[in-house]
Write a protein that holds these residues in place. Structure first.
Motif, PDB file in Angstrom:
ATOM      1  N   LEU A  48       0.834  -1.191   0.000  1.00 34.06           N
ATOM      2  CA  LEU A  48       0.000   0.000   0.000  1.00 34.06           C
ATOM      3  C   LEU A  48       0.871   1.243   0.000  1.00 34.06           C
ATOM      4  O   LEU A  48       1.758   1.403   0.857  1.00 34.06           O
ATOM      5  CB  LEU A  48      -0.910   0.023   1.227  1.00 34.06           C
ATOM      6  CG  LEU A  48      -2.010  -1.044   1.308  1.00 34.06           C
ATOM      7  CD1 LEU A  48      -2.773  -0.912   2.617  1.00 34.06           C
ATOM      8  CD2 LEU A  48      -2.955  -0.962   0.122  1.00 34.06           C
ATOM      9  N   GLN A 105      -2.809   5.508  -0.049  1.00 31.17           N
ATOM     10  CA  GLN A 105      -3.774   4.415   0.102  1.00 31.17           C
ATOM     11  C   GLN A 105      -3.975   4.051   1.568  1.00 31.17           C
ATOM     12  O   GLN A 105      -5.111   3.998   2.064  1.00 31.17           O
ATOM     13  CB  GLN A 105      -3.306   3.191  -0.681  1.00 31.17           C
ATOM     14  CG  GLN A 105      -3.303   3.363  -2.184  1.00 31.17           C
ATOM     15  CD  GLN A 105      -2.705   2.146  -2.875  1.00 31.17           C
ATOM     16  OE1 GLN A 105      -1.589   1.723  -2.571  1.00 31.17           O
ATOM     17  NE2 GLN A 105      -3.452   1.575  -3.801  1.00 31.17           N
ATOM     18  N   TRP A 106      -2.870   3.783   2.263  1.00 30.12           N
ATOM     19  CA  TRP A 106      -3.047   3.295   3.627  1.00 30.12           C
ATOM     20  C   TRP A 106      -3.432   4.409   4.594  1.00 30.12           C
ATOM     21  O   TRP A 106      -4.163   4.165   5.565  1.00 30.12           O
ATOM     22  CB  TRP A 106      -1.823   2.511   4.110  1.00 30.12           C
ATOM     23  CG  TRP A 106      -0.543   3.239   4.368  1.00 30.12           C
ATOM     24  CD1 TRP A 106       0.527   3.321   3.536  1.00 30.12           C
ATOM     25  CD2 TRP A 106      -0.173   3.944   5.563  1.00 30.12           C
ATOM     26  NE1 TRP A 106       1.551   4.033   4.124  1.00 30.12           N
ATOM     27  CE2 TRP A 106       1.140   4.412   5.375  1.00 30.12           C
ATOM     28  CE3 TRP A 106      -0.812   4.196   6.770  1.00 30.12           C
ATOM     29  CZ2 TRP A 106       1.824   5.152   6.338  1.00 30.12           C
ATOM     30  CZ3 TRP A 106      -0.148   4.938   7.742  1.00 30.12           C
ATOM     31  CH2 TRP A 106       1.155   5.402   7.524  1.00 30.12           C
ATOM     32  N   GLN A 107      -3.021   5.651   4.321  1.00 24.86           N
ATOM     33  CA  GLN A 107      -3.422   6.732   5.208  1.00 24.86           C
ATOM     34  C   GLN A 107      -4.915   7.033   5.088  1.00 24.86           C
ATOM     35  O   GLN A 107      -5.558   7.411   6.071  1.00 24.86           O
ATOM     36  CB  GLN A 107      -2.583   7.976   4.929  1.00 24.86           C
ATOM     37  CG  GLN A 107      -1.145   7.825   5.430  1.00 24.86           C
ATOM     38  CD  GLN A 107      -0.297   9.045   5.167  1.00 24.86           C
ATOM     39  OE1 GLN A 107      -0.217   9.532   4.033  1.00 24.86           O
ATOM     40  NE2 GLN A 107       0.337   9.549   6.207  1.00 24.86           N
ATOM     41  N   GLU A 146      -6.495   4.430   7.178  1.00 22.24           N
ATOM     42  CA  GLU A 146      -6.263   4.756   8.584  1.00 22.24           C
ATOM     43  C   GLU A 146      -7.248   5.813   9.060  1.00 22.24           C
ATOM     44  O   GLU A 146      -7.843   5.695  10.138  1.00 22.24           O
ATOM     45  CB  GLU A 146      -4.825   5.235   8.757  1.00 22.24           C
ATOM     46  CG  GLU A 146      -4.442   5.571  10.186  1.00 22.24           C
ATOM     47  CD  GLU A 146      -3.004   6.032  10.282  1.00 22.24           C
ATOM     48  OE1 GLU A 146      -2.254   5.463  11.089  1.00 22.24           O
ATOM     49  OE2 GLU A 146      -2.621   6.968   9.543  1.00 22.24           O
ATOM     50  N   PRO A 160      -3.011  -2.809   9.226  1.00 18.58           N
ATOM     51  CA  PRO A 160      -3.425  -3.408   7.959  1.00 18.58           C
ATOM     52  C   PRO A 160      -3.572  -4.923   8.032  1.00 18.58           C
ATOM     53  O   PRO A 160      -4.169  -5.536   7.152  1.00 18.58           O
ATOM     54  CB  PRO A 160      -2.296  -3.020   7.011  1.00 18.58           C
ATOM     55  CG  PRO A 160      -1.084  -2.967   7.889  1.00 18.58           C
ATOM     56  CD  PRO A 160      -1.577  -2.413   9.201  1.00 18.58           C
ATOM     57  N   THR A 176       0.724  -7.278   4.702  1.00 19.01           N
ATOM     58  CA  THR A 176       0.593  -6.008   3.989  1.00 19.01           C
ATOM     59  C   THR A 176       1.780  -5.118   4.331  1.00 19.01           C
ATOM     60  O   THR A 176       2.150  -4.982   5.502  1.00 19.01           O
ATOM     61  CB  THR A 176      -0.714  -5.292   4.365  1.00 19.01           C
ATOM     62  OG1 THR A 176      -1.820  -6.115   3.995  1.00 19.01           O
ATOM     63  CG2 THR A 176      -0.833  -3.950   3.655  1.00 19.01           C
ATOM     64  N   LEU A 183       3.371  -1.337   4.260  1.00 23.55           N
ATOM     65  CA  LEU A 183       3.052   0.088   4.218  1.00 23.55           C
ATOM     66  C   LEU A 183       4.287   0.864   3.801  1.00 23.55           C
ATOM     67  O   LEU A 183       5.355   0.698   4.402  1.00 23.55           O
ATOM     68  CB  LEU A 183       2.571   0.571   5.580  1.00 23.55           C
ATOM     69  CG  LEU A 183       1.408  -0.193   6.213  1.00 23.55           C
ATOM     70  CD1 LEU A 183       1.031   0.427   7.550  1.00 23.55           C
ATOM     71  CD2 LEU A 183       0.203  -0.242   5.283  1.00 23.55           C
ATOM     72  N   THR A 216       6.001  -3.780   7.913  1.00 24.90           N
ATOM     73  CA  THR A 216       4.947  -4.786   7.884  1.00 24.90           C
ATOM     74  C   THR A 216       4.835  -5.429   9.255  1.00 24.90           C
ATOM     75  O   THR A 216       5.730  -5.282  10.097  1.00 24.90           O
ATOM     76  CB  THR A 216       5.238  -5.850   6.803  1.00 24.90           C
ATOM     77  OG1 THR A 216       4.078  -6.671   6.624  1.00 24.90           O
ATOM     78  CG2 THR A 216       6.412  -6.740   7.198  1.00 24.90           C
TER      79      THR A 216
END
Length: 315
Positions: A7, A11-13, A16, A62, A66, A68, A103
């Motif tokens: 991610l 994407q991951w923020q 979150e 995540p 996954t 980050l 991760t």
């Protein structure tokens, strides 16, 4: 070699932030009440009975497998059960050397939590395999205040809807067969021998069954105990089911919660019993889906070995 999905920071923020907003709807009112010294008999429960605190729940994970990316992710390298990817792993993912990438550390998580993983798997799969029972009518809450005038008051700021004598009569007039130890252990001493079963921590893995409201609430417990190996979205799905189950549990309780916005399910009447069972069945169906997702995620995240589960199941 471990397989990863990747991610990017945006994407991951975004995930979150969405998670934190989701948690805030439940946690912020609780924290405001706590600061003001106020209690809520229904909506405080998931934060006071369970050990996961609002700040822990708000922290997004995540799940194992996954990666980050980006400088903001680097801060997680100091979080428990996280690790930084080395350049060899980055190269295998087609990511430039030196890129910040973290991760969940599966090996470290399992080294610390293998027993918890195995026990959760035993409970989840054992519960799913048993037939659901729908004849309890929420009487565990009534047994917790049976002959309460002889013992310390539970929820002393609440009134009993039928009064003490009326509540005691409901307990005495009904069959009580609670299968859940963490409900049974709060019975008053006079109510304990009225239960047809004797749940213990030791026989929990043999008694848990999928019709039980408390067993279905506990899906949240098993989910957060496997953090950060499981994704926070799954944890929150379990949390929200537990939240709704708790509301039903207290509507069917002996307490008068109408002024709190929780009209009673009058389980002392035939219509109330039928209403309770209908809702209980619906929750059991929802919980079955979540229980299956939890079990699958547990195995994907931890690759727990079947021989460990078999040993724990028969121990």
């Amino acid at each position: 070699m471990e397989q990863f999905s990747v991610l990017a920071p945006d994407q991951w923020q975004a995930l979150e932030r969405a998670h934190q907003d989701r948690v805030s709807r439940y946690a912020d009112p609780y924290l405001a009440r706590r600061s003001a010294g106020r209690k809520h008999p229904v909506e405080d429960f998931l934060f006071t009975y369970y050990t996961q605190k609002p700040g822990q729940l708000r922290r997004w994970h995540p799940g194992a497998g996954t990666v980050l990316l980006g400088p903001p992710a680097a801060a997680r390298s100091s979080w428990k059960h996280y690790r930084t990817l080395d350049d060899g792993e980055l190269a295998g993912l087609g990511i430039a050397a030196g890129t910040s990438a973290v991760t969940v550390d599966r090996a470290a998580f399992l080294a610390d939590r293998r027993d918890a993983v195995v026990f959760a798997d035993v409970i989840l799969r054992g519960t799913a395999a048993r037939p659901a029972q729908f004849g309890c009518f929420g009487l565990h809450e009534w047994a917790m205040v049976y002959h309460q005038d002889r013992f310390d008051l539970r929820h002393e700021y609440l009134q009993l809807r039928l009064g003490s004598k009326g509540t005691d009569k409901v307990v005495e007039d009904n069959r009580i067969r609670c299968t859940h130890f963490d409900a049974f252990r709060f019975y008053t001493p006079d109510a304990t021998p009225l239960n047809e079963l004797e749940p213990t921590r030791e026989n929990q893995r043999q008694l848990e069954q999928p019709g039980c409201l408390h067993a279905n609430m506990d899906l949240y417990k098993w989910a957060y105990k496997l953090t950060p190996a499981l994704p926070s979205e799954l944890v929150m799905d379990c949390f929200e089911l537990s939240w709704r189950v708790r509301a039903m549990d207290m509507k069917a309780s002996p307490y008068d919660l109408a002024e709190w916005g929780y009209p009673p399910i009058r389980i002392e009447t035939p219509d109330g019993k039928a209403d309770y069972v209908a809702r209980q069945r619906a929750f059991a169906q929802e919980a079955a889906v979540l229980r299956s997702r939890l079990t699958a995620a547990l195995h994907t995240a931890t690759a727990v070995e079947e021989r460990d589960v078999d040993h724990a199941r028969t121990a």
